[in-house]
Design an enzyme around this catalytic site. Structure first.
Site, PDB file in Angstrom:
ATOM      1  N   LYS A  79      -6.178 -27.537  39.058  1.00 31.57           N
ATOM      2  CA  LYS A  79      -7.393 -28.102  39.651  1.00 31.57           C
ATOM      3  C   LYS A  79      -8.537 -27.979  38.649  1.00 31.57           C
ATOM      4  O   LYS A  79      -8.673 -26.945  37.978  1.00 31.57           O
ATOM      5  CB  LYS A  79      -7.712 -27.356  40.950  1.00 31.57           C
ATOM      6  CG  LYS A  79      -8.852 -27.962  41.760  1.00 31.57           C
ATOM      7  CD  LYS A  79      -9.010 -27.263  43.112  1.00 31.57           C
ATOM      8  CE  LYS A  79     -10.146 -27.832  43.919  1.00 31.57           C
ATOM      9  NZ  LYS A  79     -10.294 -27.198  45.239  1.00 31.57           N
ATOM     10  N   SER A 155     -10.376 -30.103  49.259  1.00 35.25           N
ATOM     11  CA  SER A 155     -10.822 -30.704  48.032  1.00 35.25           C
ATOM     12  C   SER A 155      -9.769 -30.759  46.925  1.00 35.25           C
ATOM     13  O   SER A 155      -9.953 -31.474  45.943  1.00 35.25           O
ATOM     14  CB  SER A 155     -12.035 -29.934  47.498  1.00 35.25           C
ATOM     15  OG  SER A 155     -11.687 -28.595  47.235  1.00 35.25           O
ATOM     16  N   SER A 179      -9.311 -26.002  51.479  1.00 31.94           N
ATOM     17  CA  SER A 179      -9.047 -26.977  50.417  1.00 31.94           C
ATOM     18  C   SER A 179      -7.670 -26.938  49.774  1.00 31.94           C
ATOM     19  O   SER A 179      -7.335 -27.834  48.996  1.00 31.94           O
ATOM     20  CB  SER A 179     -10.092 -26.849  49.321  1.00 31.94           C
ATOM     21  OG  SER A 179     -11.238 -27.544  49.702  1.00 31.94           O
TER      22      SER A 179
END
Ligand code: GLN
Length: 493
Positions: A79, A155, A179
């Site tokens: 990420k 996210s 997330s």
């Protein structure tokens, strides 16, 4: 079957047996990226050249009989807010466009440097991890591999889409209010949010420090256990990481679950949860009962306050954390000439933060201001204690809690982006877990009539990752759907 379709632990076994080469796995993932990336947009930066060199080197080391790390070159999608030395780490924000961290996050050190996983690239996400759909990225949205008109969740949407589509074998995400679990549920993969303090946050760009945790996104529970073993444990560089024994999760998951007592938190099945989602969860609970587990109804009476509490606290912490992006120390320096430092500060931030990040900075700053602090921040801290105590009470009656991960399956791109409050309510089943600091796992348990994956959430007591992984593994084996893949056709959008 193509190599990118295998589970991580199966590839490790095949490398150990000298049946395949490390380079072949990486090449298979990059071929898959070439095939489907223009449809998905999972990645924001690829690391092809560097990682190909690494794969070659590890392959040679293996041939020469040299020692190699336990992850044997498994391709990792990272990420875009977990620091990798000298690699662009932008949090999908314009303000960090040119930022390259001068150091590795501790999880990266362990995965890449010690255990020799290989970094494929950094994945798309909501700017600074603020959002639940990956639509708040400065690079544009990621699309759900099961239905390209829908969001992948957020996210960590790029990470989940990359794993679901075979662009990487496993990924890292961060979970502040859901997330990791939300995109795992929407993309039909396994997402684990560890106990606060289980995994080092050193090198994770902070959104809300008291809630953030890094965790794995994988194709199956066994891989989740495998990655957790590597990234867990005390880190001298993160004083909130805890000195508690790291279990051998890959052994623990295989134990029978016949003595387990599963709590069904009634508020997690209330209004607003789609019928198809509820039915699928109930069916899975029946499966767990058929494996010998017993169930008991429990209550989290303060669940109704979680959205307000979570959003107040995360915005307060974010407004303080993001003050460092001033265009001087960190952040993009604006080319305009300014008369004074204050206008430079506000113009740089105004131009380079997206609308959701700005909204949270305004609201967080307001809630922390003199005169309002007691009314908002202190009150939210008190509500947080009540929510945490609800879980402590619930765990006196059971081993783990079981419920849906998300109230619905993946929604269409564009439907909630202009309605922040509605978007925030999507976190109703995930964010209380971060407020309490306990661990939770999401695994795919079925599909709705649109063939969209449904996520089953297993919530554990503090540091009982082994318990939730155990239940998740047994359910996954019983359901037998974890190899089902989205039918993505190679080509452009
Ligand atoms: N959707 C939540 C939010 O927008 C959760 C984000 C997260 O876990 N990083 O804050």
């Amino acid at each position: 079957m193509k190599l990118y379709e295998y589970m991580g632990h199966e590839l490790i076994e095949r490398i150990k047996d000298r049946d395949i080469k490390i380079q072949e796995i990486l090449e298979s993932c990059y071929e898959r990226i070439d095939e489907v990336e223009s449809q998905l947009h999972s990645f924001v930066n690829l690391n092809k050249e560097e990682s190909s060199k690494k794969a070659k080197k590890y392959g040679e080391n293996l041939k020469k009989g040299k020692k190699i790390g336990s992850l044997f070159g498994l391709p990792l999608a990272n990420k875009d807010l977990i620091s990798i030395k000298d690699f662009p780490t932008t949090c999908c924000s314009k303000i960090l466009q040119n930022y390259r961290p001068p150091f590795n996050a501790s999880v990266i050190e362990r995965l890449l440097e010690i255990e020799n996983a290989i970094h494929v690239g950094n994945t798309n996400m909501d700017e600074f991890a603020m959002g639940g759909s990956t639509e708040n990225s400065c690079y544009g949205p990621t699309f759900n591999p099961w239905d390209l008109t829908r969001v992948p969740g957020g996210s960590s949407g790029g990470s989940a889409a990359a794993v679901a589509s075979g662009q990487a074998i496993f990924a890292l995400g961060s979970d502040t209010g859901g997330s990791i679990r939300c995109p795992a549920a929407f993309c039909g993969v396994v997402g684990l949010k560890p106990t606060y303090g289980r995994v080092s946050r050193y090198g994770l760009v902070a959104f809300a420090n008291s809630l953030d945790q890094i965790g794995p996104i994988t194709k199956c529970v066994y891989d989740s256990a495998l990655i957790l073993e590597v990234i867990s444990g005390k880190d001298p560089l993160d004083s909130t990481s805890v000195e508690i024994k790291v279990d051998k999760y890959t052994n623990e998951i295989k134990k029978p679950i016949e003595k387990k007592v599963l709590g069904i938190p009634k508020e997690f099945f209330g209004e607003g949860i789609e019928k198809e989602v509820k039915n699928s969860i109930y069916k899975s609970i029946e499966k767990l009962e058929s494996l010998g587990a017993t169930t008991v109804e429990v209550s989290i009476p303060h669940l109704e306050y979680t959205i307000a509490t979570y959003y107040l606290l995360c915005m307060c912490e974010a407004s303080s954390n993001l003050a460092r992006y001033d265009g001087l120390r960190y952040g993009k320096v604006s080319e305009d000439l300014f008369s004074d430092v204050y206008s430079a500060f506000s113009r740089t931030r105004g131009a380079n933060f997206g609308p959701e990040v700005r909204r949270r900075i305004y609201l967080g700053t307001y809630a922390l201001s003199a005169g309002y602090y007691d009314m908002f921040y202190i009150k939210a801290l008190k509500a947080r204690s009540l929510i945490r105590n609800d879980f402590v009470e619930a765990f006196k009656k059971c081993d783990s809690l079981v419920c849906p991960t998300m109230p619905s399956t993946a929604f269409k791109v564009g439907t909630l982006i202009d309605d922040p409050l509605e978007m925030y309510t999507q976190d109703i089943l995930t964010c209380s877990i971060n407020l309490a600091g306990i661990p939770a796992l999401s695994i795919p348990c079925g599909f709705d009539t649109n063939n969209l994956p449904i996520g089953f959430q297993i919530i554990g007591d503090y540091f009982d990752e082994k318990g939730i992984l155990n239940i998740g593994y047994q359910l996954e084996q019983e359901l037998g759907i974890f190899r089902k893949k989205p039918s993505l056709k190679p080509g452009g959008r």
